[in-house]
Write a protein that holds these residues in place. Structure first.
Motif, PDB file in Angstrom:
ATOM      1  N   ALA A  82       0.844  -1.193   0.000  1.00  0.00           N
ATOM      2  CA  ALA A  82       0.000   0.000   0.000  1.00  0.00           C
ATOM      3  C   ALA A  82       0.877   1.239   0.000  1.00  0.00           C
ATOM      4  O   ALA A  82       1.494   1.576   1.006  1.00  0.00           O
ATOM      5  CB  ALA A  82      -0.925   0.002   1.219  1.00  0.00           C
ATOM      6  N   ASP A  83       0.949   1.905  -1.115  1.00  0.00           N
ATOM      7  CA  ASP A  83       1.737   3.127  -1.217  1.00  0.00           C
ATOM      8  C   ASP A  83       0.870   4.325  -0.818  1.00  0.00           C
ATOM      9  O   ASP A  83       1.047   4.906   0.230  1.00  0.00           O
ATOM     10  CB  ASP A  83       2.278   3.281  -2.643  1.00  0.00           C
ATOM     11  N   GLN A  84      -0.065   4.673  -1.666  1.00  0.00           N
ATOM     12  CA  GLN A  84      -1.045   5.717  -1.352  1.00  0.00           C
ATOM     13  C   GLN A  84      -2.382   5.228  -1.893  1.00  0.00           C
ATOM     14  O   GLN A  84      -2.732   5.523  -3.036  1.00  0.00           O
ATOM     15  CB  GLN A  84      -0.645   7.055  -1.987  1.00  0.00           C
ATOM     16  N   PRO A  85      -3.113   4.445  -1.089  1.00  0.00           N
ATOM     17  CA  PRO A  85      -4.347   3.816  -1.586  1.00  0.00           C
ATOM     18  C   PRO A  85      -5.392   4.850  -1.998  1.00  0.00           C
ATOM     19  O   PRO A  85      -5.444   5.952  -1.465  1.00  0.00           O
ATOM     20  CB  PRO A  85      -4.823   2.993  -0.382  1.00  0.00           C
ATOM     21  N   GLY A  86      -6.235   4.443  -2.938  1.00  0.00           N
ATOM     22  CA  GLY A  86      -7.346   5.297  -3.350  1.00  0.00           C
ATOM     23  C   GLY A  86      -7.292   5.649  -4.814  1.00  0.00           C
ATOM     24  O   GLY A  86      -6.353   5.326  -5.540  1.00  0.00           O
ATOM     25  N   TYR A  87      -8.323   6.326  -5.247  1.00  0.00           N
ATOM     26  CA  TYR A  87      -8.472   6.716  -6.652  1.00  0.00           C
ATOM     27  C   TYR A  87      -7.511   7.848  -7.007  1.00  0.00           C
ATOM     28  O   TYR A  87      -7.349   8.808  -6.244  1.00  0.00           O
ATOM     29  CB  TYR A  87      -9.916   7.154  -6.888  1.00  0.00           C
ATOM     30  N   MET A  88      -6.874   7.738  -8.167  1.00  0.00           N
ATOM     31  CA  MET A  88      -5.981   8.793  -8.657  1.00  0.00           C
ATOM     32  C   MET A  88      -6.009   8.794 -10.180  1.00  0.00           C
ATOM     33  O   MET A  88      -5.580   7.828 -10.819  1.00  0.00           O
ATOM     34  CB  MET A  88      -4.554   8.570  -8.160  1.00  0.00           C
ATOM     35  N   PRO A  89      -6.532   9.876 -10.809  1.00  0.00           N
ATOM     36  CA  PRO A  89      -6.678   9.911 -12.261  1.00  0.00           C
ATOM     37  C   PRO A  89      -5.485  10.503 -13.003  1.00  0.00           C
ATOM     38  O   PRO A  89      -5.591  10.784 -14.199  1.00  0.00           O
ATOM     39  CB  PRO A  89      -7.908  10.796 -12.448  1.00  0.00           C
ATOM     40  N   ASN A  90      -4.374  10.696 -12.319  1.00  0.00           N
ATOM     41  CA  ASN A  90      -3.217  11.350 -12.950  1.00  0.00           C
ATOM     42  C   ASN A  90      -1.958  10.501 -12.859  1.00  0.00           C
ATOM     43  O   ASN A  90      -0.892  10.986 -12.502  1.00  0.00           O
ATOM     44  CB  ASN A  90      -2.980  12.722 -12.309  1.00  0.00           C
ATOM     45  N   MET A  91      -2.088   9.234 -13.209  1.00  0.00           N
ATOM     46  CA  MET A  91      -0.953   8.324 -13.193  1.00  0.00           C
ATOM     47  C   MET A  91      -0.160   8.437 -14.494  1.00  0.00           C
ATOM     48  O   MET A  91      -0.681   8.853 -15.531  1.00  0.00           O
ATOM     49  CB  MET A  91      -1.426   6.884 -13.014  1.00  0.00           C
ATOM     50  N   ALA A  92       1.100   8.009 -14.425  1.00  0.00           N
ATOM     51  CA  ALA A  92       1.902   7.847 -15.645  1.00  0.00           C
ATOM     52  C   ALA A  92       1.769   6.417 -16.157  1.00  0.00           C
ATOM     53  O   ALA A  92       1.596   6.202 -17.359  1.00  0.00           O
ATOM     54  CB  ALA A  92       3.366   8.182 -15.378  1.00  0.00           C
ATOM     55  N   ILE A  93       1.831   5.452 -15.248  1.00  0.00           N
ATOM     56  CA  ILE A  93       1.675   4.049 -15.621  1.00  0.00           C
ATOM     57  C   ILE A  93       0.987   3.304 -14.483  1.00  0.00           C
ATOM     58  O   ILE A  93       1.037   3.723 -13.324  1.00  0.00           O
ATOM     59  CB  ILE A  93       3.031   3.354 -15.929  1.00  0.00           C
ATOM     60  N   VAL A  94       0.345   2.182 -14.833  1.00  0.00           N
ATOM     61  CA  VAL A  94      -0.196   1.254 -13.838  1.00  0.00           C
ATOM     62  C   VAL A  94       0.268  -0.155 -14.195  1.00  0.00           C
ATOM     63  O   VAL A  94       0.575  -0.459 -15.350  1.00  0.00           O
ATOM     64  CB  VAL A  94      -1.735   1.312 -13.764  1.00  0.00           C
ATOM     65  N   ASP A  95       0.324  -1.002 -13.185  1.00  0.00           N
ATOM     66  CA  ASP A  95       0.853  -2.347 -13.372  1.00  0.00           C
ATOM     67  C   ASP A  95      -0.113  -3.229 -14.156  1.00  0.00           C
ATOM     68  O   ASP A  95      -1.321  -3.200 -13.939  1.00  0.00           O
ATOM     69  CB  ASP A  95       1.131  -2.976 -12.001  1.00  0.00           C
TER      70      ASP A  95
END
Length: 222
Positions: free
Chosen positions: A120-133
């Protein structure tokens, strides 16, 4: 909302789930990159709104949260989602231990001996990612005509995320709980070769570090 599911496998398991597309090696897609491209083609044929792509050892533990998250993400301009990733990319190996604050999301890491570890890094919704696994991805139909480059078993997730950003879309971390029963591992030389090719391609098209909302370069005749 029509969501279809595709799972990359060597061969279809004995306890297969109906209505899931198991993309096997015999389908002419031995690599994960080729399997993802076949999944995108199939999802378009199914006239789906979203493709859910995930590994065969991943469990979505809160499926009731998927559609609300996808509705919110779509309204925010998101076309690729996951559950853990990075807010910026310097190099592809964002997931290594001692992850910096640039990472976001949460996932339960399961082990074959039955142990579980919460990442758990920073749980929750975030619409401004660069990449996701790429252990789990939700990809919108606006991306079904995209094809990732073939890096073998690697970097299909980074590539599909960058292609979304290149089109002016967003990449999101969704607030959905998942458990991934995989201890990872890869052959270093194989991965390094794939990583070098990935960086050569994208350095010509983006300024690193890559962040959400960044304008990509236009490359003609390449």
């Amino acid at each position: 909302m029509k969501i279809v599911t595709a799972i990359p496998v060597k061969e279809r398991p004995a306890n297969w789930v109906p209505n899931v597309n198991y993309i096997e090696n015999d389908d002419g897609a031995p690599s994960l990159c080729k399997k993802l491209n076949k999944a995108l083609e199939w999802a378009k044929e199914q006239e789906a709104d979203w493709l859910c792509w995930h590994h065969d050892d991943l469990e979505i533990q809160t499926p009731e949260l998927v559609e609300p998250n996808l509705r919110r993400a779509y309204a925010d301009g998101v076309r690729v989602g996951g559950v853990i990733g990075a807010l910026t990319v310097f190099v592809p190996q964002w997931w290594q231990n001692n992850r910096p604050v640039m990472t976001w999301g949460a996932i339960i890491q399961g082990y074959k001996d039955g142990r579980e570890q919460l990442m758990a890094d920073q749980p929750g919704y975030m619409p401004n990612m660069a990449i996701v696994d790429g252990c789990v991805l939700w990809i919108h139909r606006d991306m079904f005509d995209v094809r990732v480059d073939d890096y073998g078993m690697h970097l299909y997730d980074d590539d599909i995320c960058f292609r979304a950003l290149q089109r002016g879309h967003k990449v999101a971390c969704l607030d959905v709980r998942c458990k991934h029963l995989s201890e990872g591992g890869y052959e270093f030389k194989d991965y390094q070769e794939a990583s070098d090719r990935f960086m050569d391609y994208w350095r010509a098209r983006a300024e690193f570090p890559v962040i959400s909302g960044q304008k990509f370069k236009e490359i003609k005749n390449v």
